[in-house]
Design an enzyme around this catalytic site. Structure first.
Site, PDB file in Angstrom:
ATOM      1  N   SER A   1     -15.438 -96.802-108.658  1.00 40.26           N
ATOM      2  CA  SER A   1     -16.397 -96.279-107.686  1.00 40.26           C
ATOM      3  C   SER A   1     -17.389 -95.283-108.280  1.00 40.26           C
ATOM      4  O   SER A   1     -18.333 -94.876-107.593  1.00 40.26           O
ATOM      5  CB  SER A   1     -15.657 -95.616-106.514  1.00 40.26           C
ATOM      6  OG  SER A   1     -15.061 -96.597-105.694  1.00 40.26           O
TER       7      SER A   1
ATOM      8  N   LYS B   1     -20.952 -96.138-107.977  1.00 42.52           N
ATOM      9  CA  LYS B   1     -21.676 -95.875-106.726  1.00 42.52           C
ATOM     10  C   LYS B   1     -22.768 -94.816-106.920  1.00 42.52           C
ATOM     11  O   LYS B   1     -23.664 -94.689-106.076  1.00 42.52           O
ATOM     12  CB  LYS B   1     -20.708 -95.417-105.633  1.00 42.52           C
ATOM     13  CG  LYS B   1     -19.788 -96.523-105.095  1.00 42.52           C
ATOM     14  CD  LYS B   1     -18.924 -95.996-103.965  1.00 42.52           C
ATOM     15  CE  LYS B   1     -18.151 -97.099-103.253  1.00 42.52           C
ATOM     16  NZ  LYS B   1     -16.899 -97.475-103.924  1.00 42.52           N
TER      17      LYS B   1
ATOM     18  N   SER C   1     -16.709 -92.776-100.089  1.00 40.41           N
ATOM     19  CA  SER C   1     -16.629 -93.845-101.088  1.00 40.41           C
ATOM     20  C   SER C   1     -16.545 -95.215-100.424  1.00 40.41           C
ATOM     21  O   SER C   1     -15.851 -96.123-100.902  1.00 40.41           O
ATOM     22  CB  SER C   1     -15.432 -93.636-102.017  1.00 40.41           C
ATOM     23  OG  SER C   1     -15.570 -94.407-103.201  1.00 40.41           O
TER      24      SER C   1
ATOM     25  N   LYS D   1     -18.549 -87.955-108.318  1.00 45.85           N
ATOM     26  CA  LYS D   1     -17.910 -89.137-107.766  1.00 45.85           C
ATOM     27  C   LYS D   1     -16.630 -89.485-108.508  1.00 45.85           C
ATOM     28  O   LYS D   1     -16.584 -89.461-109.729  1.00 45.85           O
ATOM     29  CB  LYS D   1     -18.877 -90.325-107.850  1.00 45.85           C
ATOM     30  CG  LYS D   1     -18.423 -91.538-107.068  1.00 45.85           C
ATOM     31  CD  LYS D   1     -18.510 -91.294-105.579  1.00 45.85           C
ATOM     32  CE  LYS D   1     -17.795 -92.375-104.783  1.00 45.85           C
ATOM     33  NZ  LYS D   1     -16.319 -92.287-104.891  1.00 45.85           N
TER      34      LYS D   1
END
Length: 384
Positions: free
Chosen positions: A62, A65, A122, A224
């Site tokens: 993730s 992202k 997320s 993140k």
């Protein structure tokens, strides 16, 4: 003002001596990590403090992202969408598994809420809604994102989705993630605050930010987390203290606790062992360099941007700064012309070189003046 030693040398030779050193991290201090891939950068001076397998391709999970958010922020900046624009939820987005924002099928959701769903929760579903809204399909969005991030300098990145969902052709490196994090912070400072939001409620479901360092009171304000079975646990983190920002990327850690503790330890080490030292500001006169056949005999030289270096605190007392140039500068000279370079060295520091530029214009002498100057040179030499 920092004193410099002036050295007469060929610029090409100086460049050859320091090109290799510029790609190396600061090495006076050392640390080990259990992360499979890692990089720690002082963003203030663009200095790598530590790296481990930083150019090894890895599944970013993730953490990719961040690229999705970058593309949305850019679309907002270009006026293609606004925070109040809405995007429809397709069945493809609604059915997406993994971490979710819990979007409702066929609903139209504001871009601002979708961004919070991506960054805070997320949400894979939120990523797909944004990707389809901007590019028509997730695949097309991933292709656009790959092309754009490569333009930003991410040389070892290929994205096939907007979420970080496992795919052998979806990969990044720790170094690429650090570059992307830096670009997002610099390019969209007005939106970076999304990364420090600690929780977000949507569809009656409140979820907390997965970044464990936001809750430790250590100056971390983004960015993140990531996790898949293949990649392990990862984190791209950014922290600021006293105007100095560090960016950390780690991946391949064995647990959530290890991710939190190892990331905190590396950031604390970076602040404890290294410091950023301001040397010159743009416009500071570093030295007066002689001018050959100019309307003035000298030209003040400076740096194009404020200059600071980051190095181990133990190395600072032995730092040396040398002005390397071919002198004299040949007229005419335009303000901003590169006329030499500063070479910064210290025993445990890999070296840094920065262009030195003319601080003002210097016109060329007329024909008679040039003749007199040449005659003076023949009689008295270049240093007269």
């Amino acid at each position: 003002m920092m004193a410099v030693v002036r050295t007469r040398a060929a610029l090409g030779l100086a460049a050859a001596m320091f090109t290799a050193a510029l790609s190396l991290p600061a090495q006076a201090a050392s640390i080990e990590t259990i992360a499979k891939q890692a990089i720690l950068i002082d963003m203030t001076s663009d200095t790598v403090l530590f790296e481990k397998n930083a150019d090894e391709r890895m599944a970013p999970s993730s953490m990719s992202k961040i690229a999705t958010a970058y593309m949305v922020f850019e679309a907002i900046k270009e006026g293609r969408v606004t925070m109040e624009s809405t995007m429809p939820v397709t069945e493809n987005a609604w059915r997406m598994q993994g971490s979710k924002m819990f979007v409702e099928l066929h609903n139209n959701i504001r871009v601002e809420d979708l961004l919070k769903g991506v960054i805070v929760q997320s949400g894979n579903d939120a990523c797909i809604v944004l990707a389809e809204g901007l590019a028509g399909s997730e695949r097309a969005f991933a292709e656009r994102t790959t092309k754009r991030v490569r333009e930003l300098g991410l040389k070892n990145t290929n994205l096939v989705n907007a979420t970080g969902w496992p795919d052998p052709n979806h990969y990044m490196t720790a170094r690429d993630l650090s570059i992307l994090a830096e670009r997002l912070i610099k390019d969209f400072p007005e939106h970076y605050h999304f990364y420090s939001i600690r929780d977000f409620q949507y569809h009656g479901i409140k979820q907390g930010n997965r970044n464990p360092l936001l809750y430790r009171g250590m100056g971390v304000d983004g960015m993140k987390t990531g996790h898949t079975e293949i990649a392990g646990y990862g984190l791209t983190a950014s922290a600021e203290r006293d105007g100095r920002r560090l960016i950390l990327v780690v991946n391949g850690l064995p647990s959530m606790q290890a991710r939190a503790d190892e990331s905190a330890r590396l950031i604390e080490w970076g602040y404890r062992e290294f410091a950023s030292y301001a040397l010159f500001k743009n416009g500071d006169t570093i030295e007066q360099m002689p001018v050959w056949q100019g309307a003035t005999e000298t030209v003040p030289v400076t740096v194009a941007d404020n200059l600071a270096v980051t190095m181990s605190r133990a190395d600072r007392p032995n730092m040396k700064v040398a002005l390397v140039s071919d002198k004299p500068v040949v007229a005419p000279v335009k303000k901003g012309d590169v006329v030499g370079k500063l070479v910064i060295t210290a025993p445990g520091f890999p070296g840094k070189e920065v262009p030195v530029v003319a601080a003002q214009d210097v016109a060329e002498l007329g024909m008679v003046g040039r003749a007199l100057s040449a005659a003076k040179y023949l009689v008295f030499g270049a240093d007269s």
